[in-house]
Design a protein around this motif. Structure first.
Motif: not given
Length: 197
Positions: A196-197, A143, A146-147, A140-141
């Motif tokens: 992640a979009s 990129g 996501q979530g 997540i960090k």
């Protein structure tokens, strides 16, 4: 050869290792005090004194299983990207479950009515949970995902357990190449769903 008489930590470890061997070779039904005593070279009385009852032996097996799983997962690779680390962890987790089906059943499926893990037993998996959540947070960090990290980790572990169960029961394919392709597709699709979009 005379049987050990002292109820020492070494003897407790002998009994635990005997339990793990019996479990792997014959399944949960083999875990009786007499069988454990014979396999560990001691007496049933010593097994009861060391572990209290069958639930005490199962508790020790439960803790040992999570220690072994944590070792199998290893330490984070500081140079690996988050998604690479999650693919690596999935394969290591898979290896453990497929190699130790009876032990995994005690850890995750509760096959004995006499053993219902208390909160301290549930905490045994903390190192495993932290390892997986940390890898998700790293992705997540970076990129890549996501979530909510906990939600992603739960979905990820559930997928691994499902695929491992299918593989163990020979329902995931007839060749190693097919099985590996389906593992890659499943884990890849899950992580792509959180990308992640």
């Amino acid at each position: 050869m005379p049987r050990p008489k002292q109820r020492t930590p070494e003897l407790a470890e002998q009994v635990l290792q005997a339990a793990l061997r019996l479990l792997a070779a014959e399944g949960p039904a083999a875990l009786t005090a007499r069988r454990l005593a014979d396999a560990a070279g001691t007496s049933p009385a010593a097994v009861y004194e060391l572990f209290g009852d069958k639930a005490g032996v199962l508790r020790a097996v439960f803790f040992s299983g999570f220690e072994h799983l944590a070792q199998e997962l290893g330490t984070p690779d500081p140079d690996a990207a988050g998604l690479d680390e999650l693919h690596t962890l999935a394969q290591r987790y898979r290896t453990f479950i497929v190699a130790h089906p009876a032990l995994s059943a005690i850890m995750f499926s509760r096959p004995f009515a006499s053993f219902d893990p208390a909160p301290e037993e549930q905490a045994a998996g903390a190192a495993v949970r932290k390892r997986i959540v940390a890898a998700v947070k790293a992705a997540i960090k970076d990129g890549q995902l996501q979530g909510d990290a906990i939600d992603i980790a739960h979905a990820y572990v559930a997928l691994i357990h499902g695929l491992a169960a299918a593989e163990s029961s020979q329902r995931l394919g007839g060749s190693n190449a097919t099985i590996q392709r389906r593992w890659n597709a499943g884990v890849g699709a899950l992580l792509a769903g959180f990308a992640a979009s």
